[in-house]
Each structure stands twice: as C-alpha cells, then as structure tokens.
Design a protein around this motif. Sequence first.
Motif, mmCIF file in Angstrom:
data_model
loop_
_atom_site.group_PDB
_atom_site.id
_atom_site.type_symbol
_atom_site.label_atom_id
_atom_site.label_comp_id
_atom_site.label_asym_id
_atom_site.label_seq_id
_atom_site.Cartn_x
_atom_site.Cartn_y
_atom_site.Cartn_z
ATOM 1 N N THR A 99 0.830 -1.211 0.000
ATOM 2 C CA THR A 99 0.000 0.000 0.000
ATOM 3 C C THR A 99 0.861 1.257 0.000
ATOM 4 O O THR A 99 0.620 2.194 -0.762
ATOM 5 C CB THR A 99 -0.925 0.001 1.236
ATOM 6 O OG1 THR A 99 -1.791 -1.121 1.176
ATOM 7 C CG2 THR A 99 -1.747 1.276 1.297
ATOM 8 N N VAL A 100 1.883 1.276 0.856
ATOM 9 C CA VAL A 100 2.769 2.447 0.931
ATOM 10 C C VAL A 100 3.524 2.637 -0.380
ATOM 11 O O VAL A 100 3.609 3.755 -0.908
ATOM 12 C CB VAL A 100 3.763 2.297 2.109
ATOM 13 C CG1 VAL A 100 4.741 3.467 2.124
ATOM 14 C CG2 VAL A 100 3.013 2.218 3.437
ATOM 15 N N VAL A 101 4.061 1.549 -0.923
ATOM 16 C CA VAL A 101 4.848 1.648 -2.160
ATOM 17 C C VAL A 101 3.976 2.097 -3.335
ATOM 18 O O VAL A 101 4.390 2.935 -4.149
ATOM 19 C CB VAL A 101 5.528 0.293 -2.474
ATOM 20 C CG1 VAL A 101 6.254 0.368 -3.812
ATOM 21 C CG2 VAL A 101 6.495 -0.081 -1.369
ATOM 22 N N VAL A 102 2.755 1.577 -3.417
ATOM 23 C CA VAL A 102 1.851 1.992 -4.489
ATOM 24 C C VAL A 102 1.517 3.472 -4.365
ATOM 25 O O VAL A 102 1.462 4.193 -5.369
ATOM 26 C CB VAL A 102 0.554 1.146 -4.467
ATOM 27 C CG1 VAL A 102 -0.468 1.713 -5.454
ATOM 28 C CG2 VAL A 102 0.863 -0.292 -4.823
ATOM 29 N N VAL A 142 -3.594 3.411 4.866
ATOM 30 C CA VAL A 142 -3.928 4.016 3.573
ATOM 31 C C VAL A 142 -3.962 5.534 3.690
ATOM 32 O O VAL A 142 -3.431 6.251 2.834
ATOM 33 C CB VAL A 142 -5.286 3.488 3.063
ATOM 34 C CG1 VAL A 142 -5.719 4.235 1.818
ATOM 35 C CG2 VAL A 142 -5.206 1.999 2.785
ATOM 36 N N ALA A 143 -4.580 6.036 4.767
ATOM 37 C CA ALA A 143 -4.689 7.484 4.947
ATOM 38 C C ALA A 143 -3.322 8.132 5.073
ATOM 39 O O ALA A 143 -3.057 9.188 4.480
ATOM 40 C CB ALA A 143 -5.539 7.794 6.187
ATOM 41 N N CYS A 144 -2.433 7.498 5.847
ATOM 42 C CA CYS A 144 -1.103 8.072 6.061
ATOM 43 C C CYS A 144 -0.237 7.955 4.808
ATOM 44 O O CYS A 144 0.464 8.896 4.439
ATOM 45 C CB CYS A 144 -0.434 7.380 7.240
ATOM 46 S SG CYS A 144 1.053 8.219 7.798
ATOM 47 N N ALA A 145 -0.288 6.806 4.149
ATOM 48 C CA ALA A 145 0.498 6.640 2.931
ATOM 49 C C ALA A 145 0.068 7.639 1.863
ATOM 50 O O ALA A 145 0.874 8.077 1.044
ATOM 51 C CB ALA A 145 0.355 5.213 2.409
ATOM 52 N N GLY A 146 -1.209 8.016 1.880
ATOM 53 C CA GLY A 146 -1.689 9.016 0.928
ATOM 54 C C GLY A 146 -1.045 10.372 1.096
ATOM 55 O O GLY A 146 -1.018 11.174 0.145
ATOM 56 N N CYS A 147 -0.507 10.647 2.292
ATOM 57 C CA CYS A 147 0.186 11.934 2.514
ATOM 58 C C CYS A 147 1.388 12.086 1.597
ATOM 59 O O CYS A 147 1.784 13.204 1.256
ATOM 60 C CB CYS A 147 0.643 12.040 3.965
ATOM 61 S SG CYS A 147 -0.696 12.075 5.164
ATOM 62 N N ILE A 148 1.980 10.954 1.217
ATOM 63 C CA ILE A 148 3.159 11.000 0.349
ATOM 64 C C ILE A 148 2.801 11.611 -1.003
ATOM 65 O O ILE A 148 3.660 12.118 -1.715
ATOM 66 C CB ILE A 148 3.752 9.595 0.175
ATOM 67 C CG1 ILE A 148 4.079 8.984 1.546
ATOM 68 C CG2 ILE A 148 5.008 9.608 -0.686
ATOM 69 C CD1 ILE A 148 4.535 7.534 1.482
ATOM 70 N N GLY A 149 1.505 11.584 -1.331
ATOM 71 C CA GLY A 149 1.052 12.130 -2.606
ATOM 72 C C GLY A 149 1.381 13.598 -2.811
ATOM 73 O O GLY A 149 1.467 14.056 -3.957
ATOM 74 N N GLY A 184 8.386 7.391 2.996
ATOM 75 C CA GLY A 184 7.852 6.111 2.529
ATOM 76 C C GLY A 184 8.563 4.928 3.160
ATOM 77 O O GLY A 184 7.918 3.955 3.589
ATOM 78 N N VAL A 185 9.890 4.997 3.248
ATOM 79 C CA VAL A 185 10.668 3.912 3.859
ATOM 80 C C VAL A 185 10.327 3.772 5.345
ATOM 81 O O VAL A 185 10.151 2.661 5.861
ATOM 82 C CB VAL A 185 12.179 4.151 3.661
ATOM 83 C CG1 VAL A 185 12.997 3.157 4.488
ATOM 84 C CG2 VAL A 185 12.551 4.038 2.182
#
Length: 431
Positions: A99-102, A142-149, A184-185
């Motif tokens: 999820t994070v990588v995507v 998902v919510a946190c990984a979306g911050c990388i956007g 991300g890492v």
Amino acid sequence: MSTTAIVLFAALLVFLVLNVPVGIAIGMSALCAVLVNPRMTETFVVSQLIAGSDSFPLMAIPLFILAGELMASGGVSKRILNVCNVFFGRVTGGLAIVTVVVCMFFAAVSGSGPATVAAVGSMVVPTMLEKGYSKSFTLACVACAGCIGVIIPPSIPMVIYGTSTGASVSTMFMAGFLPGIMIGVVLCLVCYFYCKKMGWRGSDQKFSAQEKWHIIVDAIPALIDPIIILGGIYGGFFTPTEAAAVAAVYALICGLFIYRELNFSNLFSTIAAACSTNGTTMVIIGCATGFTRLLTLEQVPAAVSNFLIGITDNKIIILLLINLLLLFVGCFMDTTPAMMVLSPILLPVAEALGLTAIHFGIIMVVNLAIGFITPPLGINLFVAARVGNTSLEVVCKGIIRFIIAMLVCLMLITFIPAISEFLPRMTGMLK
C-alpha cells in the motif's frame, strides 16, 4: 497591527466558526477588511481573485487532478499495485507495505493526497480486511500513505507554494524526492514491525517466473508514466505545467487504448469528479490571493517575523514554534488556503534564520501533509473512512503510530537541510 489586519483575521475566524466553506470565508474576510479601509474599493477583491487564478503555473493543478482521476479509473493504479504485490506481497505485513509503495508511485503522477487515498484505498482495503488486518490499521495505513502524494513530485501544494512565494516549482519538485522516499521507507518499517508484532504475515501466493514476467510487462505503460513526466521536466522537454497536460493525456491513452478500462460512460463521470475538485480548489486560490495581498500591504509578514525573532534568537526554538504553528493550522485548515496564507508570512522568518526558500517550502509541505491525517479536518481520514465504509473514530484509532513516525521525519527534514537540498544542489538547480 492595523485596523484592516485586525478585521481581516477577526472576520476569518468568525466565518470559520460559522462553518462557512474555507474559500468563501477567506474571500469574505478580505472583503470585510477592504470595507473598513478608505483607501480601497470593493473591486480590490475581485481583481485579486482574477489575478490569482490567471497564472500559467496554476494550470498544472486541474491537469494533475484530472491525471489522478484517469489513472484510478483507467487501470493504471491497478497495474502498479500488481507489480508491487509481486515484489513485496510475501514480506511480513506485505499488503501494508505494498500500500505504501503503491502510494509512492501514484504520488509521482497525481500530486494529490486525497486522490491517492481514494484510488489506492479502493483497491487494497477489501483485500487487507479479507487477509485479517484490522480495519483501524488498514484504513490508517492508507490514509497516512496518501500523505506522500503531496511530498513526492509532482505536488499540487508545491505548485501553490511556488506561485505564492516566487520559488521555482521545478526546484521544489526536485527537493521533494528524498524527503518523500525517506517518509515512505519509514512508513514501510512501521508497517513491518507492527504487523510482525500482530502476527500478520504476507501473502502465501507464489508467482512463477512466467507470471511475474506477464505482470511486469502488463504494467510497463503504467510504470513509465512517472518516468515520462519527471524525466520530461528535468530533461528540459517541458515545464511542470506542460508535464501536467502530458500526464493527463497519457493517462487517458492508457485507459482508453492500452488497458481499455475507460469507456465513454465512466470517462464523463471521471472528468466530472476532477472538475468538481478543481472548482473548489481554484475558488480557494483566487480568494486567498486577495487575502495574502492584504497581508502584504498591511506588513503582517514583517510583523510576524519580528515577533518570532523577538521571542528568542535561538534558531532551533523558532523552527520548533513554526512547526507547531503549521501542525496546528493543518488540523483546522486545508492545505491550499494554509499554503496561500502562511507561506508569504513565514518565509521571511525562515530566510532570516538562514533557510533557503526551497528548504522551508519542503518543511511547509510536510507539515501540511501531516495535517491530512490529524483531526478534526484531516481530509485523508474522511476519505479513508468513506472507502472503508466506517466511522472516523475507527480510522483515528490506528493513526497515532503513523503520526509519530511522520513527526520524526519532519524533525529530520527541518534540522538537516541536506535531505531537501542535496538533489537540487547536485543538479545545479540550487546554488
């Protein structure tokens, strides 16, 4: 502080308490301030609204929004997910790491945090729940990984920062790579150790060499999308704004002719969704231009700068205060108006401390990205809750560990300028 400035902030506070939409609240507060200033007329706000929207760099925003919507609807996101699952799916907590990588890949095209959550979440959340992951952890991830956007370029907040402060958008994009990858890492590590603690193993599915090859070949058009966009920018073939147009056209071609998951019925609904999002964004930007112009005329940035520097001459304490202010604002204000209003105010303070505009821009972007996952506004939390068909409280239960991880990254980015400036300096974009 002048009467005009007092009315400006007081009116904004009143409108926000009354739950007036943020863009309208900013525009109305600017109008109230103009009405008490005999040197100005009501046309000031209108002229600034038009001037703020009439900008070539800002054309990138609707196009990146459209590109993100087309990627989600046209099958591009799905192919990226399939490739990531091949390489990371069998690791402990594999689906969370996938999820994070995507999200990192999707960030390299969409430039939007909520769009990333909606697109990736709709694909991974059902599978993660089916595999036994808790709903609170799944949706928080998902919510946190979306911050990388909004950190890995291209990034809509970076475009807004560039137009607000005069900083180079291309240089901001280059500066966002290492911070985004680092975050991300770190999020992947959080997922790994927490899933190991909870006993959530990776997928048992084994892929043969032929299956892996087929998945990778099928995803090649999706995987080269970020390469075309970012390579075109830094290769000098097109500007960030033109890159946004290329991203939208390429996503459309992939969806219609390569993956054939777009048709005329869902194409119109996709474009409508992008238009709805962009309409709200551009109203905020236009109104915020008048607001920030009034701040400049009333010398509010200089007053804030003198106040903060007057508290202490300790650079570390001032930077911590700025971070606390940005984190607090991120809890209550969306990224676009916060960036438009605060960047002209705080940048002089940062430059007085010896920070470059690029380094401070990344600090602002990361702070406001954390705002995506902090209640009560936390738009990524609401999007994740909608994707998971659950309440906001469920998402918030799992978000704390991710917020702590992002705060650690924020401190590293704040006090180690090389994380943001290494790539721009190495490529000669920052002297």
